[in-house]
Design a protein around this motif. Structure first.
Motif, mmCIF file in Angstrom:
data_model
loop_
_atom_site.group_PDB
_atom_site.id
_atom_site.type_symbol
_atom_site.label_atom_id
_atom_site.label_comp_id
_atom_site.label_asym_id
_atom_site.label_seq_id
_atom_site.Cartn_x
_atom_site.Cartn_y
_atom_site.Cartn_z
ATOM 1 N N TYR A 262 44.473 54.851 70.886
ATOM 2 C CA TYR A 262 43.553 55.549 70.000
ATOM 3 C C TYR A 262 42.238 55.776 70.728
ATOM 4 N N VAL A 271 42.339 62.383 62.040
ATOM 5 C CA VAL A 271 42.922 62.005 63.342
ATOM 6 C C VAL A 271 43.961 63.038 63.732
ATOM 7 N N ILE A 272 44.006 63.342 65.028
ATOM 8 C CA ILE A 272 45.120 64.183 65.492
ATOM 9 C C ILE A 272 45.966 63.354 66.451
ATOM 10 N N ILE A 273 47.225 63.710 66.494
ATOM 11 C CA ILE A 273 48.174 62.991 67.360
ATOM 12 C C ILE A 273 48.831 64.005 68.286
ATOM 13 N N GLN A 279 46.141 65.673 75.464
ATOM 14 C CA GLN A 279 45.450 64.455 75.026
ATOM 15 C C GLN A 279 44.069 64.372 75.672
ATOM 16 N N ALA A 282 41.772 66.655 73.937
ATOM 17 C CA ALA A 282 41.450 66.115 72.612
ATOM 18 C C ALA A 282 40.423 65.001 72.741
ATOM 19 N N GLU A 283 40.616 64.157 73.731
ATOM 20 C CA GLU A 283 39.685 63.051 73.935
ATOM 21 C C GLU A 283 38.281 63.570 74.240
ATOM 22 N N VAL A 286 36.857 64.936 71.001
ATOM 23 C CA VAL A 286 36.514 63.868 70.044
ATOM 24 C C VAL A 286 35.201 63.217 70.463
ATOM 25 N N CYS A 298 41.613 60.596 68.017
ATOM 26 C CA CYS A 298 42.924 61.124 68.428
ATOM 27 C C CYS A 298 43.813 59.978 68.889
ATOM 28 N N LYS A 300 46.988 59.057 71.286
ATOM 29 C CA LYS A 300 47.800 59.532 72.405
ATOM 30 C C LYS A 300 49.155 58.839 72.304
ATOM 31 N N VAL A 381 40.709 72.347 69.350
ATOM 32 C CA VAL A 381 40.804 70.985 68.796
ATOM 33 C C VAL A 381 39.870 70.868 67.593
#
Lengths: 1186, 331
Positions: A262, A271-273, A279, A282-283, A286, A298, A300, A381
């Motif tokens: 996480y 939250v996104i997965i 990833q 996304a990180e 975020v 997010c 991973k 994102v």
């Protein structure tokens, strides 16, 4: 002490896989091919694995074959691996079920790639991985180059411990080809982590006559189910074991991983997965949004199978209210994509078992992104998080596209800049041939190794093999770089080709005050007004610092030809100030010695001179505060282009394809024909100019031209009215054609400058023998004039096909080519045959094209070279897959046969209303010559008019079918990779069935499209990938194998050696009522010589006896003749006079002269033997049983 | 027993017959045969600097063309070998030849850049060659480069090379020099140990059917010897440099004429190509027999007996001889 390497994901993964395996069986497929190639190279260099032994590397005939070999090797106890992607992975699936079912420890490394559906794509998504998810393989996902390296080991360790085989994947191109700095795992570290007892246990489970047992039995309903369930404990324990391995790995390397991780606000509500490289993006997003106070995070997902609900639940913040699961795949018909369904199922199971403390169940949505490497950026994102903020977020959404058909796409704001500001981002535009990409790769290696910068390089190539535009995206930062997307905001832009500024928005990423480096042939005094107005405007508004250099002049002076890479690399290093320029120069020189040292000191010296000279010629450009230029950006397509071309093709050509909505496309994947004629790429500096006074009108130039750029016409002289003044023509030299003129025209904007037409021209200028009927001249000064001539030429009528002899080059030159301006390499040896096919039979051809070069230059968007004539007829073309092309094309045959039979039945049923005479002539008329075909078309027109007056279903049915009465010419087209290897089974079966199909094998003797891997067509002694020390086995004689059927028409041709023989072969193949195979000799860039000499090399191949020309026509038996005709003379030059003009042979002579000499002897003997067989066979009499 | 020994380039040779630079010398077996047939020394085939550069450029181009151009095929050929070019093979040949035979092996070099000449000269020396023949083969085609410039360049080159190597250097020259004595003298002052007269430029022919210039190799004949003996005779004893003849030496008499004019050694190739390497034995036998019949105890005592200074009418070697020849034609 930590050791670092700067390289790409493929090398990162292979670096570990090689060291922890004993056997590597592969088959090349983009983007995974480099892993196998590296393994092969290291084995050739005798690099050892961690047990001190050199792994055995073998290339198989297909991925199915590779999987079979892997399975067999595992069963025999060897540590074995393979590398693949996309369709390749799918072909491995049957064996994957077996490998997993038998609990073999192994890892398959995958550079994830889109599976072909409505189109093929070499780019990234997870559809291949997801298609394999039920095989029983564990699936581990890497999201970066460092992870590709680390997880290659983690998966191996975990597999040995669990006996569950692993699929280790990372994103194709985005990770596989991204250059990044990563920390190496040492041999000692691997040895610490690998438990050798497990390796021995693996070996002890092997099939052995010393400890015999059987495996792979056939089971019945009584026991199969139970036996299948017996693996459950292995899968139950697997996640925990993987987690433990990760922890152990983390302790040793200080790089910590978990099955799920996480990142984000500890009290996140949204939250996104996701999995894979996205990833990282996304990180990064975020982090940015957390900084703005948004409670987002997010997750991973790393271990996707077995999916551990407990590990997953552990990482979800208890505050989560809404979850978006992003899948990089599409499963039509499903209520959600795979990862989404797994997440929903996991949370549902958890709630059902009362195992969570989340309060009420979170709202879960699923969406798709990034198919075929569609960019996934921070604004996207953010858009997903914004959607989650709504009361009822959309489910089953898409992000990154505009879906105006199903309305599923989310909107996103491209204006937000969320990229880290402490990164140096640089974008470089170059040509494939100028060395821009290799210079940038070198820069990354230097900076990555010599400084503490983290580096990232991502390279974008267009789909053309000649004049390809490359765009390099480079990032440098003192922190790890997570931006897994192209650069949208840059501080440095380099344009290495001046012609780009008028057709590509090169400055669109430039930030305010950015530096712009421009390679141009103009001085600082004159260049400003050579720039288009929009470019001037951008420079002024963004206050760019502009530097110019004439790199081509410097390169020419230094003897570097058109390779400007070193010069431009030094300019970038000098201007960017990432490292001290004196240090940079020294390091570049070191790399030059390392990279080019093997190629000789003269090469090294020239490049080193370039290092010393470059900056002396770099000048800053002063510019005014107003726009002073008058040049507009080039129009992408002409105003009279068809609607689809204007609306869609032009956008794709302009690099704006991302903006096209879903509604722009036909849902079944179809695209209109004949769109390359609108591209007008203008990529050549030189073009041939026709001298009509010298020309002998032989037609060889138009047949030799790979791009149908050189054309000839004959026409009534009266048609010259209105011709441009510079238009050239001469009286036609042809009996019975008084009052006719002859003209040759060349399209300047489509020419690639390959010079083949000049080389093949046999006519010399009698007063200046160095000149011919075609001579190369600089293109820019004559471009406008020749374009005008070309347009007039195209408006002239085409010749009446019925009056032409299809067996004479002098006549065939007048047949309209229906394959034009493809993206094939300059001087391509394949396309002259393809163009010839289109001339002869194109207007009634249906073509099944195997995946390979021909499917890429034949069908790679944004435009297709397959065209239609003025009557609207032309080749119907399709690419299915690689391995199935023969069967696919055979399907055309049987469908056409069935249609014909059914149409015949309908015709006969409707005879009273149509007329017996018409019915009989439609069915029985000959269908061989152009006259026959023309007459038949006339009959069909009559039939249609009669059917229009008959009101019944049978008439309507027949109306829709009646074109089938014109004989269709069915062609199965492809390269040697298809015909000799992966598709051979199907090809063989189709030939055996004896239906009327024509097979054209474009034999380049290597897997050209994927970068030169060996095929069974590769000759003895030639170097290729997977045959680095020269191929040790002779070339497969596909021609002879086909001849042994006795019922197949077979021909071996070489257009450059005997064009007329090639024509005969094509015509006889078409006329033969059965399967016909033509194998054509094709010069290729993979053979390693200047392709303007391609025709000469074809001649030498024939003269040496290596490529005997022949035709085997079973119909000749009916005339009491031997079906085999040997069309070329006995060998008249030694083999070495042919082969040593090619680098693929010469390089072995230079590196291993002793072995090269032995292979030459064997190859020469082989040539003599084989020619002897053909000669013997061709001399046999009928009574001897030929 | 007639003493045929000479010394050339400061190296003692058993006789004055040397195999000159030719493709015959690419084979170690041939070189062994030459030694067996009593040939005193071998000049290897020439290493051409432009050949090396061309080979390197071809390999580099062949390996790099099309790379980084198309996403699926970033490279086409596996490029990780160590490559040898003409120079490596040549140096290997010198090493092997030295291992195979005892007779001196003389390297032959044809460069185009000063740097290239020096580099390869040193490499040839380090490979074990006993001496080096510098093949000055420049065909001037530009009217803006004067003969002085060309000849000055030659001299500079000789100076540069000889100052960097230990082994003796012989300079093989063409006939097309404004003043052969002047240039040869400057070579001698620049460190050259010998001069070899004369290079044969292969003249291309014209194919009128194809309107092409075509290569045309014609072997030498004894007629060509006369040009060489004239100049050897003129140069003999005028400067401190050994003289050698190449071109036109086919028979024992040709060898003797060459020595008589003042050459230390005579070099043969065409005759071996026509008659085989064993022909050398017959030639040397013929030389010995002639010397014996004419009461010369050694070849050294015969050397230079017909040089310009030694003959009664030195003009025979000069311009007046031209008038005499023309006059003799009328009668």
């Amino acid at each position: 002490m930590a050791e670092y390497m700067t390289s790409d994901g493929n090398e990162a993964a292979a670096h570990v896989a090689y060291r922890v395996n004993e056997v590597i069986a592969i088959y090349p497929i983009t983007p995974s091919s480099p892993m196998g190639e590296l393994a092969d190279q290291w084995a050739a260099e005798e690099r050892k694995n961690i047990w001190g032994s050199v792994p055995l590397v073998v290339e198989m005939q297909s991925e199915g074959g590779a999987a079979g070999a892997v399975h067999g090797s595992l069963q025999r106890g060897a540590l074995t691996t393979t590398f693949t992607a996309s369709q390749g992975l799918l072909l491995m699936i049957p064996n994957m079920f077996k490998i997993a079912g038998e609990l073999n420890a192994a890892v398959i490394h995958v550079a994830a790639r889109t599976i072909a559906t409505h189109a093929l794509s070499i780019f990234c998504d997870h559809s291949d991985i997801m298609a394999a998810r039920s095989t029983g393989f564990a699936i581990l996902s890497s999201s970066s180059v460092q992870e590709a390296h680390d997880f290659a080991l983690i998966s191996q360790l975990a597999s040995l411990k669990t006996r569950v085989p692993f699929l280790h994947f990372f994103d194709g191109f985005r990770t596989s080809h991204e250059i990044s700095k990563f920390e190496l795992i040492s041999d000692d570290q691997i040895k610490t982590l690998i438990d050798n007892k497990l390796v021995i246990a693996h070996r002890e489970r092997a099939l052995s006559p010393d400890n015999p047992f059987i495996r792979g039995t056939s089971q019945n309903p009584d026991i199969f189910f139970q036996a299948r369930e017996s693996v459950n404990p292995f899968y139950n324990y697997c996640p925990e074991i993987v987690e433990n391995v990760m922890v152990q790995f983390g302790k040793l390397t200080k790089r910590e991983y978990h099955l799920f991780e996480y990142f984000g606000s500890p009290d996140a509500e949204r939250v996104i997965i996701l999995m894979g490289s996205s990833q990282q993006t996304a990180e990064e997003t975020v982090q940015y949004l957390n900084g703005k106070g948004e409670k987002v995070g997010c997750i991973k997902a790393r271990l996707y199978r077995p999916f551990s609900v407990s590990h997953f639940l552990k990482v979800i913040p208890s505050t989560v209210r809404k979850i978006a699961v992003l899948d990089r795949t599409k499963e039509p018909g499903s209520i959600g994509e795979p990862l989404y369904l797994d997440v929903v199922s996991a949370i549902n199971q958890a709630y059902a078992a009362n195992r969570v403390d989340l309060g009420s169940m979170p709202f879960i949505t699923g969406g798709r992104y990034g198919l075929s490497s569609k960019e996934f950026t921070p604004p996207m994102v953010k858009a997903v998080f914004d959607e989650l903020s709504k009361d009822k977020p959309q489910n089953n959404f898409t992000i990154g596209i505009n879906d105006d058909v199903s309305g599923k796409s989310l909107q996103y704001d491209t204006g937000i800049v969320m990229e880290p500001t402490d990164q140096i981002s640089a974008v470089f535009y170059g040509y494939g041939s100028d060395g821009t990409v290799s210079a940038n790769k070198n820069t990354l290696k230097i900076i990555g190794t010599e400084t503490d910068y983290f580096v990232q390089g991502y390279f974008v190539y267009d789909s053309m093999k000649a004049g390809s535009v490359t765009v390099s995206h480079l990032r440098f930062s003192h922190k790890p770089i997570k931006s897994s997307y192209r650069i949208f905001h840059s501080v440095f832009v380099a344009c290495h080709q001046f012609s780009f500024v008028e057709r590509i928005p090169v400055l669109e990423t430039a930030l305010q005050g950015a530096t712009f480096l421009l390679n141009c042939p103009y001085s600082t005094d004159t260049v400003w007004n050579k720039l288009p107005k929009t470019v001037q405007k951008t420079i002024i508004e963004k206050k760019l610092r502009v530097f110019v250099i004439d790199a081509y002049s410097i390169a020419k002076e230094l003897g570097l030809g058109n390779r400007i890479n070193t010069i431009m690399q030094i300019c970038f290093l000098g201007l960017s100030e990432i490292m001290s320029i004196s240090v940079a120069k020294e390091k570049v020189k070191e790399y030059i010695r390392k990279s080019y040292g093997r190629h000789g000191d003269s090469i090294v010296n020239k490049n080193i001179a370039a290092v010393d000279q470059a900056l002396k010629h770099l000048n800053e450009l002063p510019y005014p505060e107003e726009i002073t230029g008058s040049i507009d950006m080039r129009k992408v397509v002409p105003n009279d282009a068809p609607e689809f071309v204007k609306a869609c093709t032009s956008r794709m050509i302009a690099g704006q394809g991302d903006e096209l909505p879903v509604s722009a496309f036909d849902p079944d994947g179809r695209f209109p024909s004949g769109t390359t004629r609108y591209m007008k790429r203008n990529i050549t500096g030189e073009m041939p100019v026709w001298d009509p006074d010298v020309c002998i009108q032989c037609g060889r130039c138009s047949l030799a031209c790979p791009h149908a750029v050189v054309r000839a016409k004959m026409f009534h002289t009266a048609r010259l009215a209105g011709a441009p003044q510079s238009f050239k023509s001469v009286p036609l030299k042809r009996r019975g054609y008084d009052g006719y003129s002859y003209s040759i025209a060349i399209s300047p904007d489509d020419c690639t400058g390959c010079r083949l037409c000049v080389v093949v021209c046999p006519a010399k200028n009698k007063t200046d023998p160095k000149l011919k009927a075609l001579n190369m001249q600089p293109q820019p000064p004559i471009r406008e004039r020749e374009n005008e001539n070309w347009r007039f030429f195209i408006s002239l009528p085409e010749s009446d096909r019925t009056g032409l002899n299809f067996n004479r080059i002098q006549d065939v030159q007048f047949l309209e080519p229906l394959f034009e301006f493809s993206g094939a390499c300059a001087g391509c040896g394949e396309t002259p045959y393809v163009t010839l096919l289109s001339r002869l039979f194109g207007e009634r051809a249906i073509i099944a094209n195997a995946t390979g070069c021909s499917s890429i230059y034949g069908g790679n968007e944004p435009a297709t070279p397959w065209a239609a004539n003025r009557q609207g007829r032309g080749p119907a073309w399709s690419n299915s897959l690689f391995e199935d092309n023969a069967e696919f094309g055979f399907g055309f045959r049987i469908a056409v046969d069935k249609e014909f039979n059914y149409a015949k039945e309908l015709l006969q049923k409707l005879a009273p209303g149509i007329g017996e005479e018409l019915v009989n002539s439609l069915i029985e008329a000959p269908r061989k010559t152009e006259k026959d075909i023309s007459d038949q078309r006339n009959r069909i027109d009559i039939l249609r008019s009669k059917l229009n007056k008959i009101d019944n279903p049978a008439a309507k049915d027949l109306f829709s079918l009646c074109d089938v009465f014109v004989k269709k010419s069915i062609w199965l087209l492809g390269g040697d990779g298809w015909a000799y290897d992966i598709g051979f089974g199907g090809l063989d079966h189709v030939m055996a069935l004896g239906k009327d199909v024509n097979i054209l094998v474009l034999d380049t003797e290597v897997y050209s499209n994927t970068g030169g891997q060996m095929s069974k067509a590769t000759p003895l002694g030639a170097v290729a990938k997977f045959a680095a020390r020269g191929k040790r086995t002779p070339k497969k004689d596909l021609v002879m194998m086909a001849m042994t059927y006795g019922s197949v028409y077979v021909a071996r041709i070489a257009l450059g050696a005997d064009g007329n023989q090639a024509l005969k072969a094509f015509n006889e193949a078409e006329a033969f009522d059965g399967s016909s195979l033509i194998v054509a000799y094709c010069p290729c860039i993979g053979q390693g010589y200047n392709l303007s000499n391609g025709m000469e090399q074809q001649k030498r191949a024939v003269q040496s006896g290596y490529w005997p020309l022949l035709r085997y026509n079973p119909d000749l038996r009916k005339e009491g003749k031997n079906p085999l005709q040997l069309d070329s003379s006995p060998p008249s030059i030694p083999l070495e006079h042919y082969i040593y003009n090619e680098t693929r042979y010469k390089m072995l002579q230079r590196s291993l002269p002793g072995e090269a000499a032995q292979l030459l002897k064997r190859a020469s003997d082989e040539v003599k033997m084989r020619y002897g067989w053909y000669k013997y066979w061709a001399a046999m009499k009928m009574e001897d049983g030929v | 027993m007639i003493d045929l020994s000479v010394d050339y380039l400061g190296i003692p040779l058993k006789n004055p017959l040397v195999a000159s630079s030719s493709p015959l010398c690419t084979s170690i077996d041939n070189i062994k045969k030459m030694e067996d047939e009593q040939i005193a020394a071998v000049v290897l085939q020439s290493l051409f600097e432009e050949q090396v550069i061309l080979e390197q450029r071809e390999l580099d181009t062949g390996l790099l063309q099309g790379t980084e151009h198309f996403a699926e095929a970033l490279t086409y050929l596996p490029d990780f070998g160590t490559y040898r070019f003409a120079s490596s093979g040549y140096l290997e040949q010198i090493r092997k030849a030295k291992e195979a035979v005892d007779i001196p092996i003389i390297g032959s070099l044809n460069g185009i850049s000063t740097g290239g000449w020096i580099k390869y000269a040193k490499e040839i020396q380090d490979a074990g060659a006993d001496a080096l023949e510098l093949n000055l083969y420049y065909l001037p085609t530009r009217p803006d480069i004067s003969s002085q410039q060309v000849e000055n360049n030659y001299v500079e080159l000789v100076k540069e090379v000889t100052s960097r190597i230990r082994i003796p250097a012989a300079i093989k020259i063409s006939f097309f020099l404004s003043s052969i004595p002047d240039t040869v003298s400057k070579f001698a002052d620049s460190g050259a140990s010998a001069v070899v007269l004369f290079n044969r430029f292969y003249q291309p022919d014209l194919n009128l059917d194809s309107l092409n210039v075509v290569p045309n190799l014609k072997l030498s004949t004894s007629d060509e010897l006369r040009l060489r003996i004239r100049w050897i005779a003129i140069l003999y004893n005028k400067m401190n440099i050994d003289l050698a003849i190449t071109g036109g030496v086919h028979t024992s008499l040709d060898v003797l004429k060459g020595i008589a004019s003042g050459a230390k050694v005579t070099m043969m190739t065409s005759a071996f190509l026509l008659n085989g390497i064993p022909y050398a034995g017959a030639v040397l036998e013929g030389v010995s027999q002639w010397l014996e019949r004419n009461d010369y105890k050694s070849i050294r005592s015969f050397q230079g007996v017909l040089n310009q200074a030694s003959v009664e009418n030195p003009e025979a070697y000069e311009r007046a001889n031209y008038m005499q020849v023309l006059g003799s034609y009328n009668t």
